[in-house]
Design a protein around this motif. Structure first.
Motif, mmCIF file in Angstrom:
data_model
loop_
_atom_site.group_PDB
_atom_site.id
_atom_site.type_symbol
_atom_site.label_atom_id
_atom_site.label_comp_id
_atom_site.label_asym_id
_atom_site.label_seq_id
_atom_site.Cartn_x
_atom_site.Cartn_y
_atom_site.Cartn_z
ATOM 1 N N HIS A 122 3.987 -1.725 2.013
ATOM 2 C CA HIS A 122 2.757 -1.588 2.316
ATOM 3 C C HIS A 122 2.238 -1.223 3.587
ATOM 4 C CE1 HIS A 122 2.076 -4.088 -1.452
ATOM 5 N NE2 HIS A 122 2.919 -4.779 -1.163
ATOM 6 N N ASP A 171 0.105 -0.405 9.781
ATOM 7 C CA ASP A 171 -1.181 -0.385 8.915
ATOM 8 C C ASP A 171 -1.737 -1.988 9.534
ATOM 9 O OD1 ASP A 171 -2.293 0.538 6.385
ATOM 10 O OD2 ASP A 171 -2.210 -1.968 6.186
ATOM 11 N N LYS A 199 -0.324 -4.183 12.491
ATOM 12 C CA LYS A 199 -0.280 -5.682 12.278
ATOM 13 C C LYS A 199 1.123 -6.358 12.487
ATOM 14 C CE LYS A 199 0.946 -5.569 7.091
ATOM 15 N NZ LYS A 199 0.997 -4.090 7.177
ATOM 16 N N HIS A 245 -3.843 -3.844 7.391
ATOM 17 C CA HIS A 245 -4.123 -4.788 6.413
ATOM 18 C C HIS A 245 -3.159 -5.814 6.425
ATOM 19 C CE1 HIS A 245 -6.292 -0.938 5.054
ATOM 20 N NE2 HIS A 245 -7.098 -1.538 4.553
ATOM 21 N N ARG A 248 -3.431 -8.921 13.681
ATOM 22 C CA ARG A 248 -3.565 -7.289 13.933
ATOM 23 C C ARG A 248 -3.181 -7.219 15.282
ATOM 24 N NH1 ARG A 248 -8.102 -8.247 10.566
ATOM 25 N NH2 ARG A 248 -7.960 -6.736 8.701
#
Length: 580
Positions: free
Chosen positions: A507, A531, A570, A533, A564
């Motif tokens: 991911h 990323d 992240k 998310h 984050r």
């Protein structure tokens, strides 16, 4: 004793040359101050009185005796307040009026006041008698209590000596007779005003204020941390001291919040104002900070959220706050301030650094975009967060107070609690200080020897594609084995590493990195990627081939979380508590 000539020496009277039995008519200039009640009032259109001396009025038109017709004895006897007349250097009783006898009992004529008038000792009057007689200046003691419970304000007035011929008219068996020798000596007039009602009312008010303050202090202390969290990499102590009895308790507060993955949030704030209201607002802000901290947001975002909340809680209350986060892997504090005083950091060599901008206006003002700053906190250093009560003085600029604190910090060594106490003493904060004070001392200890062996870091950049997963598992196996962890804990650590890396590979986006950290209390595993998310735990269906990684981590680890990172990515982490 002739009290007529004494009356000439009392304040507010005039000495009369005429004898008391001289009943000559009183001039109209003296009689004009009183008009008989049955005398008709002059008409509104009456013509003005002719100029020149007024004609003498008959004596029988006076409503009562004039002041010149009253002796001092008659004046003092009619006073409702206790009055005593003392004469000579040993202050012998010359006279007490009826109010004095009613309040304290009869007093023998000619007896020294020290022996015959114990109430004067209770009222702290005896030491004043010599001063009054010697200096010729009146003295007053205010609101003193007697053994019977009454409160009096006592004024001692010097009275000049009188002639021996004045003693002829006082020998009627009362204590007013002082003798021929004593009549030539000066004396002291003691006047006691009964202020019992006022004293009791003042005591009730003080009791009410004391209870109100105790309530506020109790509320304040109950809202503060009862026991500070102690992170693995920091040593922390805090002190809160309410202001003196003349200064109601305020809204100073502090907190220490462990964020996971070895990171720690440090908070200190000050709600302006006094009493229960300020303490209540402080409690709401502290609760909100703990809630926002659990989101693991950057410091400036936490302050931004607090800014909006403070306006909703009470727009009339001004509050300042500084929120800082320590990450042991970075070696510095990331902080944001809302109108609060700067953080001070003392290096191991005694050099003190002052956190610079950014700082914004106090909480609740709105319309300000807060930003975060950094200040180094290397091993061996000490950081101090504090409220304005520690450094603010009415006689000097607050920057001078901060400079005084920096000088005190430069020489303050020892444990965090010792440093707290030394700073409080160095800045002159006592139990009667006019403001409440909160101090938070944070030490990043420099570990050496066997203690240093309990703290290790290891990292691996996750390059390539799916082949990064077996490399990460092999790396974790080797590191955990070298750290001499039990086999069960090592296997759990390798499993958690595999799941975190697999989640990031599926991911996340590069760059990716695996970090392992051990302290004396826990094992921390963290994977970062590009990323932003954040993962969330969800219930996977039986037929799903994915979606169980976070659930596996949550079930085997002591705790887990995500946040984050400043670069836009992240970090996902988990912790395992080490066996004791």
């Amino acid at each position: 004793m002739n009290f007529t000539r004494w009356s000439a020496r009392l304040p507010g009277t005039q000495r009369r040359a005429a004898a008391r039995d001289d009943r000559s008519p009183v001039p109209a200039a003296r009689a004009e101050y009183a008009r008989p009640e049955d005398a008709p009032a002059p008409p509104d259109d009456a013509s003005p009185a002719p100029s020149g001396p007024a004609p003498a009025a008959p004596a029988e038109t006076l409503p009562g005796p004039a002041l010149a017709d009253l002796s001092a004895r008659e004046i003092l006897c009619r006073l409702p307040a206790p009055v005593a007349l003392l004469h000579g250097p040993d202050h012998r009783v010359a006279y007490v009026n009826d109010a004095y006898e009613a309040a304290f009992g009869p007093r023998p004529s000619g007896a020294p006041a020290a022996a015959a008038m114990p109430e004067l000792a209770q009222l702290s009057v005896l030491p004043l008698l010599d001063q009054v007689l010697r200096s010729g200046t009146a003295r007053t003691v205010k609101s003193r209590r007697t053994a019977e419970g009454g409160s009096y304000t006592v004024t001692c007035t010097p009275v000049a000596a009188w002639d021996s011929e004045d003693k002829a008219a006082g020998e009627d068996g009362r204590s007013g007779h002082a003798g021929a020798d004593a009549s030539r000596e000066g004396g002291v007039l003691v006047y006691a005003a009964d202020v019992t009602d006022h004293a009791e009312a003042a005591e009730r008010l003080r009791t009410s204020e004391r209870r109100h303050r105790e309530t506020a202090v109790t509320l304040q202390r109950s809202l503060l941390p009862q026991e500070l969290e102690q992170p693995d990499d920091l040593r922390i102590a805090a002190t809160y001291q309410p202001g003196g009895t003349d200064a109601a308790v305020g809204g100073d507060w502090y907190d220490v919040i462990t964020l996971g993955a070895g990171r720690t949030a440090l908070v200190i704030g000050d709600v302006m104002g006094r009493g229960v209201r300020a303490a209540a607002v402080m409690g709401q802000l502290r609760t909100a900070v703990r809630a926002y901290a659990r989101l693991d947001l950057p410091p400036h975002e936490v302050i931004q959220l607090l800014d909006g909340l403070a306006a909703e809680i009470d727009a009339s209350q001004i509050a300042t706050c500084v929120y800082a986060v320590h990450d042991p892997n970075e070696g510095h504090l990331v902080y944001a301030s809302a109108g609060h005083l700067p953080i001070l950091v003392r290096d191991e060599d005694g050099t003190v650094h002052r956190a610079a901008e950014p700082t914004g206006p106090p909480l609740g003002t709105g319309g300000w975009i807060h930003t975060s700053g950094t200040i180094a906190l290397p091993p061996g250093s000490t950081a101090v967060l504090y409220t304005d009560g520690l450094v603010e003085r009415r006689s000097e600029d607050i920057d001078e107070g901060v400079a005084s604190l920096a000088r005190a910090l430069s020489g303050a060594k020892g444990t965090p609690q010792v440093v707290c106490d030394r700073l409080i003493r160095s800045l002159g904060v006592t139990a009667e200080h006019d403001d409440d004070v909160a101090v938070l001392v944070v030490q990043h200890p420099a570990r050496t020897g066997s203690n240093a062996e309990l703290f290790h870091n290891a990292g691996l950049d996750l390059l390539g594609g799916v082949e990064a997963a077996p490399r990460a598992r092999a790396f974790a196996t080797g590191v955990l084995t070298s750290w001499r962890f039990p086999v069960e804990l090592r296997d759990l650590g390798v499993l958690a590493t595999s799941e975190l890396v697999a989640n990031s590979l599926q991911h996340g986006t590069p760059p990716m990195r695996l970090g392992l950290r051990r302290t004396d209390r826990r094992l921390i595993i963290e994977v970062t990627d590009g990323d932003d998310h954040l993962p969330r735990r969800r219930q996977a269906e039986p037929a799903d081939e994915a979606g169980r990684g976070i659930s596996i981590i949550a079930s085997i680890a002591t705790s887990w979380g995500s946040r984050r990172t400043p670069g836009g990515g992240k970090a996902v982490w988990c912790e395992f508590a080490l066996p004791r």
